[in-house]
Structure formats: structure tokens, C-alpha cells
Write a protein that holds these residues in place. Structure first.
Motif, PDB file in Angstrom:
ATOM      1  N   THR A 254      -0.147   3.813   9.327  1.00 54.80           N
ATOM      2  CA  THR A 254       0.781   4.669  10.221  1.00 54.80           C
ATOM      3  C   THR A 254       1.099   3.920  11.414  1.00 54.80           C
ATOM      4  OG1 THR A 254       0.078   6.682   9.267  1.00 54.80           O
ATOM      5  CG2 THR A 254       1.154   6.927  11.389  1.00 54.80           C
ATOM      6  N   MET A 255       0.195   3.380  12.115  1.00 61.01           N
ATOM      7  CA  MET A 255       0.300   2.576  13.384  1.00 61.01           C
ATOM      8  C   MET A 255       1.196   1.419  13.106  1.00 61.01           C
ATOM      9  SD  MET A 255      -2.914   3.178  15.577  1.00 61.01           S
ATOM     10  CE  MET A 255      -4.135   2.480  14.279  1.00 61.01           C
ATOM     11  N   GLU A 256       1.083   0.592  12.073  1.00 64.45           N
ATOM     12  CA  GLU A 256       1.644  -0.391  11.767  1.00 64.45           C
ATOM     13  C   GLU A 256       3.172  -0.542  11.893  1.00 64.45           C
ATOM     14  OE1 GLU A 256       2.175  -3.648   8.061  1.00 64.45           O
ATOM     15  OE2 GLU A 256       0.021  -3.089   8.895  1.00 64.45           O
ATOM     16  N   ARG A 257       3.580   0.852  11.091  1.00 63.71           N
ATOM     17  CA  ARG A 257       5.055   1.313  11.088  1.00 63.71           C
ATOM     18  C   ARG A 257       5.495   1.294  12.643  1.00 63.71           C
ATOM     19  NH1 ARG A 257       3.343   4.283   6.586  1.00 63.71           N
ATOM     20  NH2 ARG A 257       3.172   6.019   7.584  1.00 63.71           N
ATOM     21  N   GLU A 258       4.950   2.037  13.336  1.00 68.66           N
ATOM     22  CA  GLU A 258       5.052   2.271  14.854  1.00 68.66           C
ATOM     23  C   GLU A 258       5.442   0.878  15.541  1.00 68.66           C
ATOM     24  OE1 GLU A 258       6.690   3.729  18.304  1.00 68.66           O
ATOM     25  OE2 GLU A 258       6.400   4.735  16.309  1.00 68.66           O
ATOM     26  N   VAL A 259       4.360   0.191  15.220  1.00 66.25           N
ATOM     27  CA  VAL A 259       4.310  -1.300  15.830  1.00 66.25           C
ATOM     28  C   VAL A 259       5.693  -2.084  15.499  1.00 66.25           C
ATOM     29  CG1 VAL A 259       3.206  -3.337  16.204  1.00 66.25           C
ATOM     30  CG2 VAL A 259       1.843  -1.434  16.541  1.00 66.25           C
ATOM     31  N   GLU A 300     -14.238  -4.506  17.848  1.00 65.38           N
ATOM     32  CA  GLU A 300     -13.922  -5.523  17.024  1.00 65.38           C
ATOM     33  C   GLU A 300     -12.779  -5.215  15.967  1.00 65.38           C
ATOM     34  OE1 GLU A 300     -18.488  -7.329  16.529  1.00 65.38           O
ATOM     35  OE2 GLU A 300     -18.027  -5.593  15.598  1.00 65.38           O
ATOM     36  N   ILE A 301     -12.952  -4.111  15.512  1.00 61.43           N
ATOM     37  CA  ILE A 301     -11.712  -3.797  14.364  1.00 61.43           C
ATOM     38  C   ILE A 301     -10.388  -3.758  15.290  1.00 61.43           C
ATOM     39  CG2 ILE A 301     -10.954  -1.723  12.888  1.00 61.43           C
ATOM     40  CD1 ILE A 301     -13.846  -1.032  12.284  1.00 61.43           C
ATOM     41  N   ALA A 302     -10.360  -3.148  16.387  1.00 66.04           N
ATOM     42  CA  ALA A 302      -9.257  -3.055  16.963  1.00 66.04           C
ATOM     43  C   ALA A 302      -8.476  -4.464  17.383  1.00 66.04           C
ATOM     44  CB  ALA A 302      -9.383  -2.542  18.471  1.00 66.04           C
ATOM     45  N   SER A 303      -9.343  -5.487  17.679  1.00 61.03           N
ATOM     46  CA  SER A 303      -8.851  -6.795  17.987  1.00 61.03           C
ATOM     47  C   SER A 303      -8.553  -7.485  16.486  1.00 61.03           C
ATOM     48  CB  SER A 303     -10.167  -7.717  18.361  1.00 61.03           C
ATOM     49  OG  SER A 303     -10.415  -7.271  19.663  1.00 61.03           O
ATOM     50  N   ALA A 304      -9.288  -7.054  15.565  1.00 62.30           N
ATOM     51  CA  ALA A 304      -9.061  -7.708  14.114  1.00 62.30           C
ATOM     52  C   ALA A 304      -7.659  -7.170  13.668  1.00 62.30           C
ATOM     53  CB  ALA A 304     -10.036  -7.271  13.341  1.00 62.30           C
ATOM     54  N   VAL A 305      -7.259  -5.898  13.871  1.00 64.81           N
ATOM     55  CA  VAL A 305      -6.004  -5.290  13.440  1.00 64.81           C
ATOM     56  C   VAL A 305      -4.877  -5.992  14.142  1.00 64.81           C
ATOM     57  CG1 VAL A 305      -4.629  -3.139  13.731  1.00 64.81           C
ATOM     58  CG2 VAL A 305      -6.914  -3.071  12.873  1.00 64.81           C
ATOM     59  N   ILE A 306      -5.189  -6.357  15.657  1.00 63.78           N
ATOM     60  CA  ILE A 306      -4.094  -7.114  16.184  1.00 63.78           C
ATOM     61  C   ILE A 306      -4.162  -8.372  15.569  1.00 63.78           C
ATOM     62  CG2 ILE A 306      -3.456  -8.058  18.429  1.00 63.78           C
ATOM     63  CD1 ILE A 306      -3.121  -5.160  18.415  1.00 63.78           C
ATOM     64  N   ALA A 307      -4.859  -9.201  15.181  1.00 65.68           N
ATOM     65  CA  ALA A 307      -4.915 -10.333  14.598  1.00 65.68           C
ATOM     66  C   ALA A 307      -4.145 -10.526  13.179  1.00 65.68           C
ATOM     67  CB  ALA A 307      -6.241 -11.013  14.536  1.00 65.68           C
ATOM     68  N   ASP A 308      -4.462  -9.368  12.482  1.00 69.60           N
ATOM     69  CA  ASP A 308      -3.613  -9.315  11.227  1.00 69.60           C
ATOM     70  C   ASP A 308      -2.419  -9.161  11.603  1.00 69.60           C
ATOM     71  OD1 ASP A 308      -3.682  -8.849   8.477  1.00 69.60           O
ATOM     72  OD2 ASP A 308      -3.317  -6.683   9.007  1.00 69.60           O
ATOM     73  N   TRP A 309      -1.974  -8.207  12.416  1.00 70.61           N
ATOM     74  CA  TRP A 309      -0.606  -7.781  12.853  1.00 70.61           C
ATOM     75  C   TRP A 309       0.101  -9.155  13.201  1.00 70.61           C
ATOM     76  CZ3 TRP A 309      -1.017  -2.447  15.469  1.00 70.61           C
ATOM     77  CH2 TRP A 309      -1.603  -1.323  14.489  1.00 70.61           C
ATOM     78  N   LEU A 310      -0.525  -9.925  14.146  1.00 74.64           N
ATOM     79  CA  LEU A 310       0.027 -11.263  14.769  1.00 74.64           C
ATOM     80  C   LEU A 310       0.251 -12.289  13.596  1.00 74.64           C
ATOM     81  CD1 LEU A 310      -2.104 -12.009  17.880  1.00 74.64           C
ATOM     82  CD2 LEU A 310       0.191 -10.920  17.756  1.00 74.64           C
ATOM     83  N   MET A 311      -0.455 -12.203  12.618  1.00 79.60           N
ATOM     84  CA  MET A 311      -0.228 -13.241  11.593  1.00 79.60           C
ATOM     85  C   MET A 311       0.774 -12.802  10.498  1.00 79.60           C
ATOM     86  SD  MET A 311      -4.143 -15.211  11.314  1.00 79.60           S
ATOM     87  CE  MET A 311      -5.036 -13.850  10.499  1.00 79.60           C
ATOM     88  N   ARG A 312       0.938 -11.472  10.396  1.00 81.05           N
ATOM     89  CA  ARG A 312       1.516 -10.972   9.033  1.00 81.05           C
ATOM     90  C   ARG A 312       2.951 -10.711   9.574  1.00 81.05           C
ATOM     91  NH1 ARG A 312       1.010  -6.775   6.857  1.00 81.05           N
ATOM     92  NH2 ARG A 312      -0.761  -5.961   8.016  1.00 81.05           N
ATOM     93  N   CYS A 313       3.093 -10.343  10.887  1.00 88.06           N
ATOM     94  CA  CYS A 313       4.273 -10.413  11.720  1.00 88.06           C
ATOM     95  C   CYS A 313       4.907  -8.950  11.883  1.00 88.06           C
ATOM     96  CB  CYS A 313       5.392 -10.875  11.265  1.00 88.06           C
ATOM     97  SG  CYS A 313       5.404 -12.812  11.360  1.00 88.06           S
ATOM     98  N   PRO A 314       4.006  -7.803  11.694  1.00 87.12           N
ATOM     99  CA  PRO A 314       4.333  -6.561  12.069  1.00 87.12           C
ATOM    100  C   PRO A 314       4.356  -6.232  13.715  1.00 87.12           C
ATOM    101  CG  PRO A 314       2.442  -6.341  10.358  1.00 87.12           C
ATOM    102  CD  PRO A 314       2.815  -7.523  10.801  1.00 87.12           C
ATOM    103  N   LEU A 315       3.346  -7.194  14.353  1.00 89.09           N
ATOM    104  CA  LEU A 315       3.476  -7.270  15.641  1.00 89.09           C
ATOM    105  C   LEU A 315       4.235  -8.593  15.963  1.00 89.09           C
ATOM    106  CD1 LEU A 315       3.059  -6.563  18.656  1.00 89.09           C
ATOM    107  CD2 LEU A 315       0.646  -7.417  18.378  1.00 89.09           C
ATOM    108  N   ASN A 316       5.469  -8.389  16.692  1.00 93.09           N
ATOM    109  CA  ASN A 316       6.180  -9.358  16.901  1.00 93.09           C
ATOM    110  C   ASN A 316       6.789  -9.781  18.190  1.00 93.09           C
ATOM    111  OD1 ASN A 316       7.728 -11.839  16.288  1.00 93.09           O
ATOM    112  ND2 ASN A 316       9.213 -11.127  14.746  1.00 93.09           N
ATOM    113  N   PHE A 317       7.320 -10.764  18.692  1.00 94.61           N
ATOM    114  CA  PHE A 317       7.520 -10.956  20.101  1.00 94.61           C
ATOM    115  C   PHE A 317       9.085 -11.613  19.881  1.00 94.61           C
ATOM    116  CE2 PHE A 317       2.893 -11.700  20.556  1.00 94.61           C
ATOM    117  CZ  PHE A 317       2.725 -10.359  21.069  1.00 94.61           C
ATOM    118  N   ILE A 318      10.170 -11.036  20.208  1.00 92.94           N
ATOM    119  CA  ILE A 318      11.609 -11.723  20.247  1.00 92.94           C
ATOM    120  C   ILE A 318      11.916 -12.097  21.578  1.00 92.94           C
ATOM    121  CG2 ILE A 318      11.994  -9.875  18.427  1.00 92.94           C
ATOM    122  CD1 ILE A 318      13.747  -8.395  20.357  1.00 92.94           C
TER     123      ILE A 318
END
Length: 318
Positions: A254-259, A300-318
Motif C-alpha cells: 500500500t505504501m509503495e503505491r503512494e511512494v 532496520e526494516i524501514a531502512s531496508a524498505v527504502i533500499a528496496d524501493w531505491l533499487m527497484r525504482c518505486p522511489l525515484n527522483f526526477i
């Protein structure tokens, strides 16, 4: 019915207490191959469960409330009876253990009050050592294991006592060293993920002509480290608490869709925005799993979620 003072819980009978113990011990010994032993396969021989490391458990719950003296006598007699079974049933116990030597025999009971019970256990330790059985460790001990020994895990077996127990599961995993990180980076199957991490981490630094290449490399290594720690925690979590883990996956999805939605817009400060999102994840974990996960695991899990999103691109910087 036997009540546990100060915890507001009770056990109706010995079977209920034994089920509780097995549930706790499966968590407590999640890495020690804990096995339960029912009556049909040897449970009448002084062993209700054991680990590959030689920890043996025999469960006993008083039938009702007793005076301190009565409780001592009941527990003393139970220890005497069940310890003797190790000798009497040695021919069935030996193949059951299959090479495991008993280091500690845990008399597992909700509580005890008389120190004389400890002295009785000491006497029985010496008795067992004198038998010189091949499945008994030379440093054999008898332990009185009461409900306090389950304080760290019983919140997940009896969730209503969470506030009383005051503890949370802490999945302990090692921090990957540089060789493990290098191995991950050298795996060609991870090339896209690593390139994404480098690209995102580059955008965390000001575009002012300064060479931040070393900083970007270090940030990328940290991203991989966070990701690997998270993967190890999630593996333990999914193996032991599948229902809670499924809840976690739904929350993150759910959070990934928002991100993803937020990442379609430019951020004034990429580093600040990333930390805001990490805090959002941690806050959601606090809300959804207030008594389940330790604070360290949630960080640790919060940091891991961010790392996963950075590498898979749900969290992107344009």
C-alpha cells in the motif's frame, strides 16, 4: 485452573500449559530445531520437547491453586517421577534423541515458590549423572523454567498480555561484511538494481561540480547492506510468523503505491524527501506492529524498505 499472578492469565489444565510452552519454545529455539514429543512417540518418558543443542523440556502445570507447601510437594514429586523415566525408558529415549546429548532438563512450570525445589533438582542432577547414560551430557543440569523465561516471546502466543509482557520479537541478524556486499555487486543478475541505486544515490548530492563519487559509492554500499539485512529479517519473520508477515507485505504494498505517486513529482531536496519517506515507513510499523517488533527491527526494516524501493525504482527522483 491455575492463575499466573500479575499477568492476568490462567491455564485450564496441563494440556493448555503444554501447548503454550511448545508455542513459546518454537520461537525461542527457532534456530535450534525444536521438536515436540507427543505421548504416542515417547512423551511419557520424561520428555515433551527437545532441541538439537541438548535442551530438553518437560511440562507441568498444577491442577489448581495450592498453598506454597502443597505446590512444592506436587512439583517435587513430579520431578522425581519424570527424571526417573530417563533411566527407565532409556531404550526408547536413545533412538528418539538420535545422538543428541541432554545438557539441560527443563522442568517447565508456570511458577515455583520454594527454594527447596532447587535443592531437590540438585540432588536429582547428581542421581542422573551417576547413571552414566550415553545420551546424558557430563555437565548435565536440571533447570526450573517458569513463565518468566518466556517473557520475550509469550506476547506472540498470548497477544492480549502485550502491555504486561513489555517485550517484542527481535530478529537478530548479522551485518553483512564487505565481502558479502562485493559478492552481491559482482552477481550480474543484480546489475540493474545496483545501477539504479547508484543513480538514486547520485541524486542525493548537490549538483555543484564537486566530485562526490566516493560518497556515492559508500551510499550505494550502505543501500545494499540495508537491503540484505532486511532480507534476512524478513526470512526469519516469514518462517515463524506468517500471518503477521502477510500483514506486513500488504502494508508495504500500500505504501509503495503512494511512494510511486509521489515520485512522479520533483522534490526540492531529494535527501530530505527520502528521509521523510523512511520515517513514514517507521511510523506505519509503529502503528501496525506496536508490540510485535523491537525498535531495532523496525528501524532496520524501514531502512531496508527504502533500499528496496531505491533499487527497484518505486522511489525515484526526477
Amino acid at each position: 485452573m491455575f492463575k499466573i499472578p500479575n499477568l492476568g492469565i490462567s491455564f485450564s489444565n496441563g494440556d493448555e500449559w503444554e501447548d503454550f510452552c511448545h508455542s513459546c519454545l518454537k520461537i525461542k529455539h527457532q534456530n535450534d530445531n525444536y521438536k515436540t514429543v507427543d505421548a504416542s512417540s515417547g512423551g511419557d518418558s520424561g520428555i515433551d520437547g527437545f532441541t538439537a543443542t541438548g535442551e530438553v523440556y518437560q511440562c507441568y502445570c498444577p491442577e489448581k491453586e495450592y498453598t506454597d507447601k502443597e505446590l512444592y510437594e506436587k512439583q517435587r514429586d513430579k520431578i522425581t517421577k519424570d527424571i526417573q523415566k530417563l533411566y527407565d525408558y532409556q531404550n526408547s529415549i536413545r533412538p528418539l534423541l538420535n545422538g543428541v546429548k541432554i545438557k539441560t532438563w527443563h522442568f517447565t512450570t508456570p511458577l515455583y515458590k520454594e527454594k527447596s525445589l532447587i535443592l531437590h533438582c540438585n540432588d536429582k542432577e547428581n542421581l542422573v549423572k551417576g547413571w552414566d547414560l550415553d545420551f546424558i551430557d557430563t555437565d548435565f543440569k536440571i533447570a526450573i523454567t517458569d513463565i518468566g523465561h518466556f517473557r520475550q516471546v509469550m506476547i506472540y502466543v498470548l497477544p492480549d498480555i502485550g502491555k504486561v509482557a513489555g517485550s517484542a520479537i527481535d530478529f537478530t541478524v548479522s551485518t553483512p561484511d564487505s565481502s558479502i556486499i562485493d559478492e552481491y555487486k559482482n552477481n550480474t543478475g543484480n546489475n540493474l538494481l545496483i545501477n539504479n541505486a547508484i543513480d538514486k544515490n547520485t541524486k542525493l548530492f548537490p549538483q555543484n561540480g564537486v566530485d562526490y563519487s566516493k560518497n556515492i559509492l559508500e551510499r550505494t554500499n550502505i543501500t545494499i547492506e540495508d537491503y540484505l539485512i532486511g532480507e534476512n529479517i524478513k526470512k526469519l519473520w516469514s518462517n515463524e510468523f506468517d500471518t503477521q508477515y502477510e500483514k506486513f507485505l500488504r502494508l508495504i504494498s500500500t505504501m509503495e503505491r503512494e511512494v510511486k505517486k509521489q515520485s512522479t513529482l520533483p522534490f526540492d531536496d531529494n535527501a530530505k524527501k527520502m528521509e521523510e519517506i523512511r520515517k513514514m515507513v517507521k511510523d506505519k510499523l509503529d502503528i501496525e506492529f506496536p508490540n510485535f517488533l523491537s525498535e531495532s527491527n523496525k528501524e532496520e526494516i524501514a531502512s531496508a524498505v527504502i533500499a528496496d524501493w531505491l533499487m527497484r525504482c518505486p522511489l525515484n527522483f526526477i
